[in-house]
Design a protein around this motif. Sequence first.
Motif, PDB file in Angstrom:
ATOM      1  N   MET A   1      44.579  27.576 -19.043  1.00 28.66           N
ATOM      2  CA  MET A   1      44.685  28.295 -18.508  1.00 28.66           C
ATOM      3  C   MET A   1      45.402  27.703 -17.203  1.00 28.66           C
ATOM      4  O   MET A   1      44.430  27.866 -16.328  1.00 28.66           O
ATOM      5  CB  MET A   1      45.022  29.857 -18.509  1.00 28.66           C
ATOM      6  CG  MET A   1      45.138  30.090 -20.244  1.00 28.66           C
ATOM      7  SD  MET A   1      44.374  32.142 -20.402  1.00 28.66           S
ATOM      8  CE  MET A   1      46.147  32.467 -21.025  1.00 28.66           C
ATOM      9  N   TYR A   2      47.321  27.925 -17.139  1.00 34.12           N
ATOM     10  CA  TYR A   2      47.161  27.655 -15.719  1.00 34.12           C
ATOM     11  C   TYR A   2      47.645  29.306 -14.714  1.00 34.12           C
ATOM     12  O   TYR A   2      48.649  29.358 -15.534  1.00 34.12           O
ATOM     13  CB  TYR A   2      48.233  26.757 -15.544  1.00 34.12           C
ATOM     14  CG  TYR A   2      47.173  25.178 -15.817  1.00 34.12           C
ATOM     15  CD1 TYR A   2      46.879  24.567 -15.350  1.00 34.12           C
ATOM     16  CD2 TYR A   2      47.882  25.346 -17.706  1.00 34.12           C
ATOM     17  CE1 TYR A   2      46.373  23.583 -15.908  1.00 34.12           C
ATOM     18  CE2 TYR A   2      46.669  24.229 -18.058  1.00 34.12           C
ATOM     19  CZ  TYR A   2      46.353  22.981 -16.984  1.00 34.12           C
ATOM     20  OH  TYR A   2      45.888  22.180 -17.702  1.00 34.12           O
ATOM     21  N   VAL A   3      47.668  28.766 -13.638  1.00 39.47           N
ATOM     22  CA  VAL A   3      48.692  30.057 -12.798  1.00 39.47           C
ATOM     23  C   VAL A   3      49.277  29.368 -11.698  1.00 39.47           C
ATOM     24  O   VAL A   3      49.069  28.410 -11.232  1.00 39.47           O
ATOM     25  CB  VAL A   3      47.871  31.427 -12.377  1.00 39.47           C
ATOM     26  CG1 VAL A   3      47.441  32.399 -13.324  1.00 39.47           C
ATOM     27  CG2 VAL A   3      46.946  30.981 -11.611  1.00 39.47           C
ATOM     28  N   VAL A   4      50.320  30.051 -11.349  1.00 42.30           N
ATOM     29  CA  VAL A   4      51.368  29.871 -10.314  1.00 42.30           C
ATOM     30  C   VAL A   4      51.160  29.907  -8.424  1.00 42.30           C
ATOM     31  O   VAL A   4      50.827  31.622  -8.758  1.00 42.30           O
ATOM     32  CB  VAL A   4      52.766  29.910 -10.710  1.00 42.30           C
ATOM     33  CG1 VAL A   4      53.876  29.466  -8.819  1.00 42.30           C
ATOM     34  CG2 VAL A   4      53.278  28.850 -11.579  1.00 42.30           C
ATOM     35  N   LYS A   5      49.700  29.666  -7.703  1.00 37.48           N
ATOM     36  CA  LYS A   5      49.903  30.098  -6.437  1.00 37.48           C
ATOM     37  C   LYS A   5      50.882  30.278  -5.009  1.00 37.48           C
ATOM     38  O   LYS A   5      50.995  29.040  -4.798  1.00 37.48           O
ATOM     39  CB  LYS A   5      49.131  29.002  -6.501  1.00 37.48           C
ATOM     40  CG  LYS A   5      47.874  30.137  -5.215  1.00 37.48           C
ATOM     41  CD  LYS A   5      46.741  29.128  -4.881  1.00 37.48           C
ATOM     42  CE  LYS A   5      45.769  29.986  -3.895  1.00 37.48           C
ATOM     43  NZ  LYS A   5      44.809  29.075  -3.480  1.00 37.48           N
ATOM     44  N   MET A   6      50.885  30.738  -4.695  1.00 35.66           N
ATOM     45  CA  MET A   6      51.867  30.535  -3.557  1.00 35.66           C
ATOM     46  C   MET A   6      51.296  31.498  -2.217  1.00 35.66           C
ATOM     47  O   MET A   6      50.308  32.266  -2.150  1.00 35.66           O
ATOM     48  CB  MET A   6      53.608  30.914  -4.195  1.00 35.66           C
ATOM     49  CG  MET A   6      52.940  32.426  -4.570  1.00 35.66           C
ATOM     50  SD  MET A   6      55.216  32.832  -5.477  1.00 35.66           S
ATOM     51  CE  MET A   6      54.563  34.090  -6.030  1.00 35.66           C
ATOM     52  N   ARG A   7      52.255  31.139  -1.293  1.00 37.96           N
ATOM     53  CA  ARG A   7      52.069  32.293  -0.397  1.00 37.96           C
ATOM     54  C   ARG A   7      51.592  32.885  -0.197  1.00 37.96           C
ATOM     55  O   ARG A   7      50.736  33.506  -0.166  1.00 37.96           O
ATOM     56  CB  ARG A   7      52.469  31.608   1.201  1.00 37.96           C
ATOM     57  CG  ARG A   7      52.000  32.563   2.196  1.00 37.96           C
ATOM     58  CD  ARG A   7      53.409  31.839   3.194  1.00 37.96           C
ATOM     59  NE  ARG A   7      53.284  33.545   4.307  1.00 37.96           N
ATOM     60  CZ  ARG A   7      54.585  33.841   4.245  1.00 37.96           C
ATOM     61  NH1 ARG A   7      55.740  33.158   3.851  1.00 37.96           N
ATOM     62  NH2 ARG A   7      55.325  34.556   4.560  1.00 37.96           N
ATOM     63  N   ASP A  44      63.012  27.675  -0.980  1.00 40.11           N
ATOM     64  CA  ASP A  44      62.252  27.182   0.452  1.00 40.11           C
ATOM     65  C   ASP A  44      61.025  27.464  -0.421  1.00 40.11           C
ATOM     66  O   ASP A  44      60.239  27.432   0.852  1.00 40.11           O
ATOM     67  CB  ASP A  44      63.064  27.531   1.205  1.00 40.11           C
ATOM     68  CG  ASP A  44      63.173  29.922   1.173  1.00 40.11           C
ATOM     69  OD1 ASP A  44      63.403  30.026  -0.130  1.00 40.11           O
ATOM     70  OD2 ASP A  44      63.389  29.979   2.181  1.00 40.11           O
ATOM     71  N   ILE A  45      60.335  28.061  -1.349  1.00 39.00           N
ATOM     72  CA  ILE A  45      59.381  28.856  -1.125  1.00 39.00           C
ATOM     73  C   ILE A  45      58.138  28.087  -1.905  1.00 39.00           C
ATOM     74  O   ILE A  45      58.402  26.968  -3.025  1.00 39.00           O
ATOM     75  CB  ILE A  45      58.928  30.055  -2.203  1.00 39.00           C
ATOM     76  CG1 ILE A  45      59.807  30.996  -1.918  1.00 39.00           C
ATOM     77  CG2 ILE A  45      57.570  30.329  -2.433  1.00 39.00           C
ATOM     78  CD1 ILE A  45      60.052  32.687  -1.996  1.00 39.00           C
ATOM     79  N   LYS A  46      57.136  27.482  -0.886  1.00 40.25           N
ATOM     80  CA  LYS A  46      55.946  26.972  -1.708  1.00 40.25           C
ATOM     81  C   LYS A  46      55.242  27.024  -2.358  1.00 40.25           C
ATOM     82  O   LYS A  46      54.690  28.187  -2.338  1.00 40.25           O
ATOM     83  CB  LYS A  46      55.586  25.902  -0.655  1.00 40.25           C
ATOM     84  CG  LYS A  46      56.308  24.954   0.154  1.00 40.25           C
ATOM     85  CD  LYS A  46      55.348  24.532   1.383  1.00 40.25           C
ATOM     86  CE  LYS A  46      56.769  24.123   2.229  1.00 40.25           C
ATOM     87  NZ  LYS A  46      56.281  22.905   3.140  1.00 40.25           N
ATOM     88  N   TYR A  47      55.489  25.807  -3.373  1.00 34.12           N
ATOM     89  CA  TYR A  47      54.195  26.960  -4.789  1.00 34.12           C
ATOM     90  C   TYR A  47      52.728  25.523  -5.273  1.00 34.12           C
ATOM     91  O   TYR A  47      54.149  24.633  -5.441  1.00 34.12           O
ATOM     92  CB  TYR A  47      54.628  27.578  -5.723  1.00 34.12           C
ATOM     93  CG  TYR A  47      55.364  26.602  -6.987  1.00 34.12           C
ATOM     94  CD1 TYR A  47      54.810  26.226  -8.181  1.00 34.12           C
ATOM     95  CD2 TYR A  47      56.796  26.244  -6.015  1.00 34.12           C
ATOM     96  CE1 TYR A  47      55.875  25.220  -8.521  1.00 34.12           C
ATOM     97  CE2 TYR A  47      57.601  25.759  -7.341  1.00 34.12           C
ATOM     98  CZ  TYR A  47      57.245  25.199  -8.149  1.00 34.12           C
ATOM     99  OH  TYR A  47      58.129  24.260  -8.892  1.00 34.12           O
ATOM    100  N   LYS A  48      51.778  25.759  -5.964  1.00 30.43           N
ATOM    101  CA  LYS A  48      51.334  25.167  -6.890  1.00 30.43           C
ATOM    102  C   LYS A  48      50.824  25.783  -7.973  1.00 30.43           C
ATOM    103  O   LYS A  48      51.100  26.358  -8.280  1.00 30.43           O
ATOM    104  CB  LYS A  48      50.118  24.055  -6.098  1.00 30.43           C
ATOM    105  CG  LYS A  48      49.226  25.528  -5.203  1.00 30.43           C
ATOM    106  CD  LYS A  48      48.605  23.582  -4.961  1.00 30.43           C
ATOM    107  CE  LYS A  48      47.446  25.233  -3.896  1.00 30.43           C
ATOM    108  NZ  LYS A  48      45.921  24.273  -3.369  1.00 30.43           N
ATOM    109  N   VAL A  49      50.845  25.227  -8.864  1.00 28.07           N
ATOM    110  CA  VAL A  49      50.209  25.684 -10.741  1.00 28.07           C
ATOM    111  C   VAL A  49      48.625  25.138 -10.174  1.00 28.07           C
ATOM    112  O   VAL A  49      48.038  23.963  -9.984  1.00 28.07           O
ATOM    113  CB  VAL A  49      50.942  24.529 -11.184  1.00 28.07           C
ATOM    114  CG1 VAL A  49      50.601  24.944 -12.526  1.00 28.07           C
ATOM    115  CG2 VAL A  49      52.837  24.588 -11.201  1.00 28.07           C
ATOM    116  N   VAL A  50      47.708  25.677 -10.251  1.00 26.57           N
ATOM    117  CA  VAL A  50      46.426  25.542 -10.812  1.00 26.57           C
ATOM    118  C   VAL A  50      46.064  26.355 -11.781  1.00 26.57           C
ATOM    119  O   VAL A  50      46.353  26.980 -12.357  1.00 26.57           O
ATOM    120  CB  VAL A  50      45.743  26.501  -9.384  1.00 26.57           C
ATOM    121  CG1 VAL A  50      45.916  26.470  -7.549  1.00 26.57           C
ATOM    122  CG2 VAL A  50      45.731  28.079  -9.289  1.00 26.57           C
TER     123      VAL A  50
END
Length: 66
Positions: A1-7, A44-50
């Motif tokens: 499973m994955y989640v989206v991590k952002m600021r 403009d929001i930076k995110y990554k899938v972790v």
Amino acid sequence: MYVVKMRGGYLCANGGPTKHLKFSTKFDTKRKAKEVAQKWLRSDIKYKVVDFENEYMLSEIERKRG
């Protein structure tokens, strides 16, 4: 499973951030997580899938450290 991590934390089902991993929206695939993040978040929001399991273990380690 994955989640989206952002600021602000993790992507929640209401489209906003949550600081608590347990309340974050979980996805079966990285591709689906990325699609939803692109749809819900401003450009403009930076995110990554972790990976959820790895992120959970890291949060437990941080919690134990104090």
